[in-house]
Design an enzyme around this catalytic site. Structure first.
Site, PDB file in Angstrom:
ATOM      1  N   HIS A 104      -4.063  29.848 -11.372  1.00  0.00           N
ATOM      2  CA  HIS A 104      -4.987  30.359 -10.345  1.00  0.00           C
ATOM      3  C   HIS A 104      -6.113  31.172 -10.975  1.00  0.00           C
ATOM      4  CE1 HIS A 104      -5.847  33.087  -6.712  1.00  0.00           C
ATOM      5  NE2 HIS A 104      -6.477  31.955  -6.558  1.00  0.00           N
ATOM      6  N   SER A 135      -5.031  28.751  -3.966  1.00  0.00           N
ATOM      7  CA  SER A 135      -5.058  30.199  -3.780  1.00  0.00           C
ATOM      8  C   SER A 135      -3.816  30.702  -3.065  1.00  0.00           C
ATOM      9  CB  SER A 135      -6.247  30.588  -2.905  1.00  0.00           C
ATOM     10  OG  SER A 135      -7.442  30.214  -3.505  1.00  0.00           O
TER      11      SER A 135
HETATM   12  P1  NAD Z   1     -15.210  24.215  -2.409  1.00  0.00           P
HETATM   13  O1  NAD Z   1     -15.248  23.960  -0.948  1.00  0.00           O
HETATM   14  O2  NAD Z   1     -16.391  24.875  -3.071  1.00  0.00           O
HETATM   15  O3  NAD Z   1     -14.950  22.850  -3.217  1.00  0.00           O
HETATM   16  C1  NAD Z   1     -13.923  21.962  -2.905  1.00  0.00           C
HETATM   17  C2  NAD Z   1     -14.294  20.611  -3.508  1.00  0.00           C
HETATM   18  O4  NAD Z   1     -13.174  19.728  -3.367  1.00  0.00           O
HETATM   19  C3  NAD Z   1     -15.492  19.945  -2.796  1.00  0.00           C
HETATM   20  O5  NAD Z   1     -16.505  19.635  -3.747  1.00  0.00           O
HETATM   21  C4  NAD Z   1     -14.875  18.679  -2.199  1.00  0.00           C
HETATM   22  O6  NAD Z   1     -15.769  17.568  -2.197  1.00  0.00           O
HETATM   23  C5  NAD Z   1     -13.696  18.431  -3.157  1.00  0.00           C
HETATM   24  N1  NAD Z   1     -12.691  17.546  -2.614  1.00  0.00           N
HETATM   25  C6  NAD Z   1     -12.200  17.495  -1.343  1.00  0.00           C
HETATM   26  N2  NAD Z   1     -11.286  16.509  -1.234  1.00  0.00           N
HETATM   27  C7  NAD Z   1     -11.193  15.934  -2.478  1.00  0.00           C
HETATM   28  C8  NAD Z   1     -10.426  14.847  -3.008  1.00  0.00           C
HETATM   29  N3  NAD Z   1      -9.573  14.163  -2.252  1.00  0.00           N
HETATM   30  N4  NAD Z   1     -10.585  14.528  -4.313  1.00  0.00           N
HETATM   31  C9  NAD Z   1     -11.459  15.204  -5.104  1.00  0.00           C
HETATM   32  N5  NAD Z   1     -12.232  16.227  -4.651  1.00  0.00           N
HETATM   33  C10 NAD Z   1     -12.086  16.587  -3.358  1.00  0.00           C
HETATM   34  O7  NAD Z   1     -13.876  25.060  -2.661  1.00  0.00           O
HETATM   35  P2  NAD Z   1     -13.539  26.054  -3.889  1.00  0.00           P
HETATM   36  O8  NAD Z   1     -13.911  27.448  -3.490  1.00  0.00           O
HETATM   37  O9  NAD Z   1     -14.053  25.479  -5.155  1.00  0.00           O
HETATM   38  O10 NAD Z   1     -11.946  25.997  -3.861  1.00  0.00           O
HETATM   39  C11 NAD Z   1     -11.232  24.981  -4.542  1.00  0.00           C
HETATM   40  C12 NAD Z   1      -9.809  25.452  -4.792  1.00  0.00           C
HETATM   41  O11 NAD Z   1      -9.847  26.658  -5.558  1.00  0.00           O
HETATM   42  C13 NAD Z   1      -9.020  25.770  -3.520  1.00  0.00           C
HETATM   43  O12 NAD Z   1      -7.686  25.412  -3.707  1.00  0.00           O
HETATM   44  C14 NAD Z   1      -9.179  27.275  -3.423  1.00  0.00           C
HETATM   45  O13 NAD Z   1      -8.158  27.885  -2.689  1.00  0.00           O
HETATM   46  C15 NAD Z   1      -9.111  27.657  -4.880  1.00  0.00           C
HETATM   47  N6  NAD Z   1      -9.695  28.958  -5.220  1.00  0.00           N
HETATM   48  C16 NAD Z   1     -10.835  29.387  -4.610  1.00  0.00           C
HETATM   49  C17 NAD Z   1     -11.367  30.629  -4.943  1.00  0.00           C
HETATM   50  C18 NAD Z   1     -12.637  31.118  -4.308  1.00  0.00           C
HETATM   51  O14 NAD Z   1     -12.982  32.305  -4.469  1.00  0.00           O
HETATM   52  N7  NAD Z   1     -13.381  30.286  -3.606  1.00  0.00           N
HETATM   53  C19 NAD Z   1     -10.735  31.417  -5.931  1.00  0.00           C
HETATM   54  C20 NAD Z   1      -9.573  30.939  -6.564  1.00  0.00           C
HETATM   55  C21 NAD Z   1      -9.056  29.700  -6.200  1.00  0.00           C
END
Ligand code: NAD
Length: 294
Positions: free
Chosen positions: A141, A120
């Site tokens: 993204h 993000s």
């Molecule tokens: P989340 O906390 O729901 O999920 C993250 C996942 O990553 C978890 O299941 C965790 O177990 C896994 N993880 C951690 N370390 C790992 C590793 N070494 N190998 C494999 N898996 C691993 O987070 P999210 O909201 O899904 O966010 C994920 C990405 O998407 C981030 O970079 C975030 O910035 C981006 N993002 C989030 C949003 C949002 O609204 N939440 C929107 C766009 C982009």
């Protein structure tokens, strides 16, 4: 242009599972990987549930549901992802986590594999520099919830080549999404604007200008926002919001990006929003009605 048929999605959280679903629905063969077997189990159940709903609402046939499920596989090991045509990294928003993932993937990667990250806010150029192929690395993204939101920001690192960029433009179109182009600066376009607004809403709460309910009602009814900023923060994840503010603060060095101390406190408490059952609202009630926590 590189032909993309097989995709590896790393991180099965709220974004990764949505990304895996839309790729599988669009005909790609998808392997979803996470270090947490709990996250993989939840993701699999979540995707099945979403596809069931698509069938009940007439958006998808029973046959399409079965084909989509048949294109999805799940695993906790990173090695099998190396042979895929495209990797979409969507693990926790921490640079050290993402760097470690790309470094552990490198020895297994096929020469032709394109690498992308759903970060993000983090620098695409810096993440790319930790790989052996910065020219075939870029930001992809997605927005939350991925199956619903139409936008994907496309972000080139300094070294991203035109073939990679064009290939990813085609992939985004095949997913039925609209791509916009952002330069590689902290938090890109959407979050550069959105997350400081959320941080300001948390300051408004912190300074006692309003409570959770009044802040959200004000922005829904007064600014025509579909979700109040605190409700939206819970939806995104407060850890992710804090992490993005940290990147803006460090990267742009302007005090207007200082993360609100109350946001820090909620994250320290593990009150990360919907995904942990409590944030600015408490979602754990038996009736399912969110209750403001302040
Ligand atoms: P989340 O906390 O729901 O999920 C993250 C996942 O990553 C978890 O299941 C965790 O177990 C896994 N993880 C951690 N370390 C790992 C590793 N070494 N190998 C494999 N898996 C691993 O987070 P999210 O909201 O899904 O966010 C994920 C990405 O998407 C981030 O970079 C975030 O910035 C981006 N993002 C989030 C949003 C949002 O609204 N939440 C929107 C766009 C982009």
């Amino acid at each position: 242009m590189t032909v993309i048929q097989t995709v590896g999605v790393i991180g099965a959280g709220q974004m990764g599972r949505g990304i895996a679903q839309v790729f599988a629905q669009s005909g790609y063969d998808v392997m979803l990987q996470d270090v947490s077997s709990d996250a993989l189990g939840i993701a699999e159940g979540f995707i099945r549930d979403r596809l069931d709903r698509n069938v009940s609402s007439g958006k998808m046939t029973v046959g399409e549901r079965a084909e989509t499920l048949g294109r999805l596989s799940y695993g906790s090991s990173i090695e099998p992802l190396g042979a895929r045509d495209l990797i979409v990294e969507s693990a926790t928003e921490k640079e050290a986590v993402k760097v470690a993932i790309f470094e552990s993937l490198l020895p297994h990667l096929s020469d032709h594999t394109l690498l992308t990250t759903n970060t993000s806010s983090l620098s695409i150029t810096r993440l790319a520099a930790h790989t052996d192929r910065p020219e075939r690395f870029m930001g992809l993204h997605f927005m939350n919830p991925v199956p619903v939101m139409k936008l994907v920001e496309l972000i080139r690192g300094i070294a991203t080549d035109e073939t990679t960029f064009k290939t990813m433009q085609e992939v985004v179109a095949r997913l039925g999404k609209t791509g916009t182009v952002s330069e590689d600066y902290p938090a890109f376009i959407v979050n550069r604007i959105l997350v400081p607004m959320i941080n300001e809403a948390v300051y408004t709460l912190f300074e006692g200008v309003g409570n959770v309910a009044s802040i959200d009602a004000s922005m829904k009814l007064g600014a025509n926002q579909p979700m109040g900023p605190l409700e939206l923060a819970d939806f995104i994840g407060l850890d992710t919001c804090l992490s993005i503010m940290g990147v803006l603060n460090d990267g742009l060095a302007d005090s207007k990006y200082r993360p609100c101390p109350l946001l820090v406190k909620y994250v320290e408490a593990g009150w990360l929003g919907r995904k942990t059952g409590r944030g600015f609202y408490d979602y754990r009630g038996a009736d399912g009605i969110p209750v403001p926590t302040r």
